[in-house]
Motif scaffolding. Structure first.
Motif, PDB file in Angstrom:
ATOM      1  N   VAL A  70      -8.336   8.537   4.533  1.00  0.00           N
ATOM      2  CA  VAL A  70      -7.940   7.157   4.741  1.00  0.00           C
ATOM      3  C   VAL A  70      -9.011   5.807   5.155  1.00  0.00           C
ATOM      4  O   VAL A  70      -9.181   6.665   5.961  1.00  0.00           O
ATOM      5  CB  VAL A  70      -7.073   6.480   4.096  1.00  0.00           C
ATOM      6  CG1 VAL A  70      -6.271   5.279   3.631  1.00  0.00           C
ATOM      7  CG2 VAL A  70      -6.057   7.367   3.343  1.00  0.00           C
ATOM      8  N   SER A  71      -9.784   4.990   4.205  1.00  0.00           N
ATOM      9  CA  SER A  71     -10.188   4.278   5.696  1.00  0.00           C
ATOM     10  C   SER A  71     -10.605   2.815   4.967  1.00  0.00           C
ATOM     11  O   SER A  71      -9.903   2.526   3.653  1.00  0.00           O
ATOM     12  CB  SER A  71     -11.537   4.759   5.609  1.00  0.00           C
ATOM     13  OG  SER A  71     -12.121   4.993   3.970  1.00  0.00           O
ATOM     14  N   ASN A  72     -11.401   2.344   5.407  1.00  0.00           N
ATOM     15  CA  ASN A  72     -11.368   0.701   5.453  1.00  0.00           C
ATOM     16  C   ASN A  72     -10.180   0.123   5.670  1.00  0.00           C
ATOM     17  O   ASN A  72      -9.779  -0.875   4.463  1.00  0.00           O
ATOM     18  CB  ASN A  72     -12.544   0.298   4.718  1.00  0.00           C
ATOM     19  CG  ASN A  72     -13.895   1.049   4.944  1.00  0.00           C
ATOM     20  OD1 ASN A  72     -14.203   1.293   6.569  1.00  0.00           O
ATOM     21  ND2 ASN A  72     -14.679   0.748   4.239  1.00  0.00           N
ATOM     22  N   VAL A  73      -8.818   0.504   6.119  1.00  0.00           N
ATOM     23  CA  VAL A  73      -7.610  -0.424   5.611  1.00  0.00           C
ATOM     24  C   VAL A  73      -8.121  -1.715   5.631  1.00  0.00           C
ATOM     25  O   VAL A  73      -8.492  -2.178   7.538  1.00  0.00           O
ATOM     26  CB  VAL A  73      -6.756   0.771   6.780  1.00  0.00           C
ATOM     27  CG1 VAL A  73      -5.580  -0.850   6.649  1.00  0.00           C
ATOM     28  CG2 VAL A  73      -6.152   1.321   6.248  1.00  0.00           C
ATOM     29  N   ILE A  74      -7.280  -2.974   5.498  1.00  0.00           N
ATOM     30  CA  ILE A  74      -7.058  -4.380   6.114  1.00  0.00           C
ATOM     31  C   ILE A  74      -5.915  -4.407   5.434  1.00  0.00           C
ATOM     32  O   ILE A  74      -5.626  -4.510   4.170  1.00  0.00           O
ATOM     33  CB  ILE A  74      -8.036  -4.979   4.467  1.00  0.00           C
ATOM     34  CG1 ILE A  74     -10.371  -4.726   5.068  1.00  0.00           C
ATOM     35  CG2 ILE A  74      -8.008  -6.525   4.709  1.00  0.00           C
ATOM     36  CD1 ILE A  74     -10.370  -5.291   4.027  1.00  0.00           C
ATOM     37  N   VAL A  75      -5.399  -5.061   5.834  1.00  0.00           N
ATOM     38  CA  VAL A  75      -3.631  -5.953   6.551  1.00  0.00           C
ATOM     39  C   VAL A  75      -3.701  -7.334   6.308  1.00  0.00           C
ATOM     40  O   VAL A  75      -4.398  -7.300   7.402  1.00  0.00           O
ATOM     41  CB  VAL A  75      -2.449  -4.862   7.526  1.00  0.00           C
ATOM     42  CG1 VAL A  75      -1.765  -5.333   6.932  1.00  0.00           C
ATOM     43  CG2 VAL A  75      -2.692  -3.948   7.401  1.00  0.00           C
ATOM     44  N   GLU A  76      -3.088  -7.512   5.089  1.00  0.00           N
ATOM     45  CA  GLU A  76      -2.877  -9.576   5.393  1.00  0.00           C
ATOM     46  C   GLU A  76      -1.383  -9.359   5.444  1.00  0.00           C
ATOM     47  O   GLU A  76      -0.937  -9.050   4.715  1.00  0.00           O
ATOM     48  CB  GLU A  76      -3.918 -10.166   3.990  1.00  0.00           C
ATOM     49  CG  GLU A  76      -3.583 -11.046   3.723  1.00  0.00           C
ATOM     50  CD  GLU A  76      -4.231 -12.027   2.945  1.00  0.00           C
ATOM     51  OE1 GLU A  76      -3.728 -12.451   2.490  1.00  0.00           O
ATOM     52  OE2 GLU A  76      -4.843 -11.675   2.579  1.00  0.00           O
ATOM     53  N   VAL A  77      -1.189 -10.530   6.910  1.00  0.00           N
ATOM     54  CA  VAL A  77       0.153 -10.498   6.590  1.00  0.00           C
ATOM     55  C   VAL A  77       0.313 -12.176   6.225  1.00  0.00           C
ATOM     56  O   VAL A  77      -0.440 -13.060   6.516  1.00  0.00           O
ATOM     57  CB  VAL A  77       1.221 -10.967   8.844  1.00  0.00           C
ATOM     58  CG1 VAL A  77       2.372 -11.268   8.144  1.00  0.00           C
ATOM     59  CG2 VAL A  77       0.448  -9.243   8.908  1.00  0.00           C
ATOM     60  N   GLU A  78       1.195 -12.327   5.207  1.00  0.00           N
ATOM     61  CA  GLU A  78       1.696 -13.252   3.824  1.00  0.00           C
ATOM     62  C   GLU A  78       2.790 -14.509   4.762  1.00  0.00           C
ATOM     63  O   GLU A  78       2.371 -15.558   4.895  1.00  0.00           O
ATOM     64  CB  GLU A  78       1.552 -12.592   2.693  1.00  0.00           C
ATOM     65  CG  GLU A  78       0.808 -12.019   2.550  1.00  0.00           C
ATOM     66  CD  GLU A  78       0.987 -11.400   0.842  1.00  0.00           C
ATOM     67  OE1 GLU A  78       1.827 -11.282   0.574  1.00  0.00           O
ATOM     68  OE2 GLU A  78      -0.232 -10.775   1.027  1.00  0.00           O
ATOM     69  N   SER A  79       3.305 -13.704   5.403  1.00  0.00           N
ATOM     70  CA  SER A  79       4.674 -14.705   6.125  1.00  0.00           C
ATOM     71  C   SER A  79       5.585 -13.224   7.176  1.00  0.00           C
ATOM     72  O   SER A  79       5.041 -12.485   7.174  1.00  0.00           O
ATOM     73  CB  SER A  79       5.272 -15.201   4.762  1.00  0.00           C
ATOM     74  OG  SER A  79       6.095 -13.382   4.614  1.00  0.00           O
ATOM     75  N   GLU A  80       6.721 -13.871   7.658  1.00  0.00           N
ATOM     76  CA  GLU A  80       7.119 -12.808   8.569  1.00  0.00           C
ATOM     77  C   GLU A  80       8.331 -12.209   8.091  1.00  0.00           C
ATOM     78  O   GLU A  80       8.651 -11.146   8.203  1.00  0.00           O
ATOM     79  CB  GLU A  80       8.343 -14.208   9.130  1.00  0.00           C
ATOM     80  CG  GLU A  80       8.145 -14.959   9.687  1.00  0.00           C
ATOM     81  CD  GLU A  80       7.075 -14.686  11.142  1.00  0.00           C
ATOM     82  OE1 GLU A  80       8.111 -13.642  11.888  1.00  0.00           O
ATOM     83  OE2 GLU A  80       6.713 -15.331  12.043  1.00  0.00           O
ATOM     84  N   THR A  81       7.518 -12.219   6.369  1.00  0.00           N
ATOM     85  CA  THR A  81       8.874 -11.090   5.442  1.00  0.00           C
ATOM     86  C   THR A  81       7.691 -10.270   4.345  1.00  0.00           C
ATOM     87  O   THR A  81       7.916  -9.099   3.503  1.00  0.00           O
ATOM     88  CB  THR A  81       9.261 -11.704   5.106  1.00  0.00           C
ATOM     89  OG1 THR A  81       9.514 -12.630   3.619  1.00  0.00           O
ATOM     90  CG2 THR A  81      10.543 -12.257   6.253  1.00  0.00           C
ATOM     91  N   TYR A 107      -9.620   2.324   1.035  1.00  0.00           N
ATOM     92  CA  TYR A 107     -10.230   3.580  -0.175  1.00  0.00           C
ATOM     93  C   TYR A 107      -9.654   4.710   0.247  1.00  0.00           C
ATOM     94  O   TYR A 107      -9.746   4.860   1.616  1.00  0.00           O
ATOM     95  CB  TYR A 107     -11.954   3.425   0.460  1.00  0.00           C
ATOM     96  CG  TYR A 107     -11.686   1.694  -0.249  1.00  0.00           C
ATOM     97  CD1 TYR A 107     -12.685   1.434  -1.337  1.00  0.00           C
ATOM     98  CD2 TYR A 107     -11.547   0.832   0.889  1.00  0.00           C
ATOM     99  CE1 TYR A 107     -12.274  -0.060  -2.219  1.00  0.00           C
ATOM    100  CE2 TYR A 107     -11.887  -1.148   0.441  1.00  0.00           C
ATOM    101  CZ  TYR A 107     -12.261  -0.601  -0.786  1.00  0.00           C
ATOM    102  OH  TYR A 107     -13.335  -1.963  -1.869  1.00  0.00           O
ATOM    103  N   PHE A 108     -10.073   5.712  -0.226  1.00  0.00           N
ATOM    104  CA  PHE A 108      -9.746   6.902   0.213  1.00  0.00           C
ATOM    105  C   PHE A 108     -10.392   7.610  -0.795  1.00  0.00           C
ATOM    106  O   PHE A 108     -10.724   7.905  -1.737  1.00  0.00           O
ATOM    107  CB  PHE A 108      -7.778   7.287  -0.556  1.00  0.00           C
ATOM    108  CG  PHE A 108      -7.653   7.548  -2.294  1.00  0.00           C
ATOM    109  CD1 PHE A 108      -8.216   8.041  -2.561  1.00  0.00           C
ATOM    110  CD2 PHE A 108      -7.532   5.826  -2.501  1.00  0.00           C
ATOM    111  CE1 PHE A 108      -7.830   8.160  -4.113  1.00  0.00           C
ATOM    112  CE2 PHE A 108      -7.086   6.331  -3.625  1.00  0.00           C
ATOM    113  CZ  PHE A 108      -7.409   7.423  -4.515  1.00  0.00           C
ATOM    114  N   THR A 109     -10.672   9.592  -0.469  1.00  0.00           N
ATOM    115  CA  THR A 109     -11.104  10.362  -1.323  1.00  0.00           C
ATOM    116  C   THR A 109     -10.430  11.655  -0.409  1.00  0.00           C
ATOM    117  O   THR A 109      -9.978  12.041  -0.115  1.00  0.00           O
ATOM    118  CB  THR A 109     -12.798  10.402  -0.075  1.00  0.00           C
ATOM    119  OG1 THR A 109     -13.213   9.459  -0.177  1.00  0.00           O
ATOM    120  CG2 THR A 109     -12.841  12.016  -0.780  1.00  0.00           C
TER     121      THR A 109
END
Length: 98
Positions: free
Chosen positions: A21-32, A39-41
């Protein structure tokens, strides 16, 4: 399937595959609430099947925070490219028939 399940898994019962698994992008949208995309191979190697990628794609995840702990709410799996999955543990019956 000509190959027994014991040849599709390691001694510890894990599939004879490797998920990268690569290029992990996390977006925190709120406190909850949060979301991520990555992407995976999946690679596989078996007797008679040389090491090769058998599927690539991406995961789209949604998370929620409950009582201070983040938990998965949803995981979408989008396969993009497929190789020989006929010997994969999770192969559909029609892919393994024959």
């Amino acid at each position: 399937m000509s190959m027994g399940l014991d040849r599709l898994v390691h001694v510890d019962d894990t599939p004879r595959t490797w998920h990268s698994v690569s290029n992990v992008i996390v977006e925190v949208e709120s406190e909850t609430a949060a979301s991520s995309i990555c992407y995976f191979t999946v690679h596989q190697e078996l007797p008679g099947l040389p090491l090769q990628p058998i599927v690539t794609g991406r995961y789209i995840d949604r998370f929620e925070r409950h009582d201070g702990t983040w938990r998965f709410v949803l995981r979408e799996v989008e396969g993009r490219l497929f190789g020989d999955v006929s010997k994969h543990v999770a192969a559909p019956a029609e892919a393994t028939a024959g």
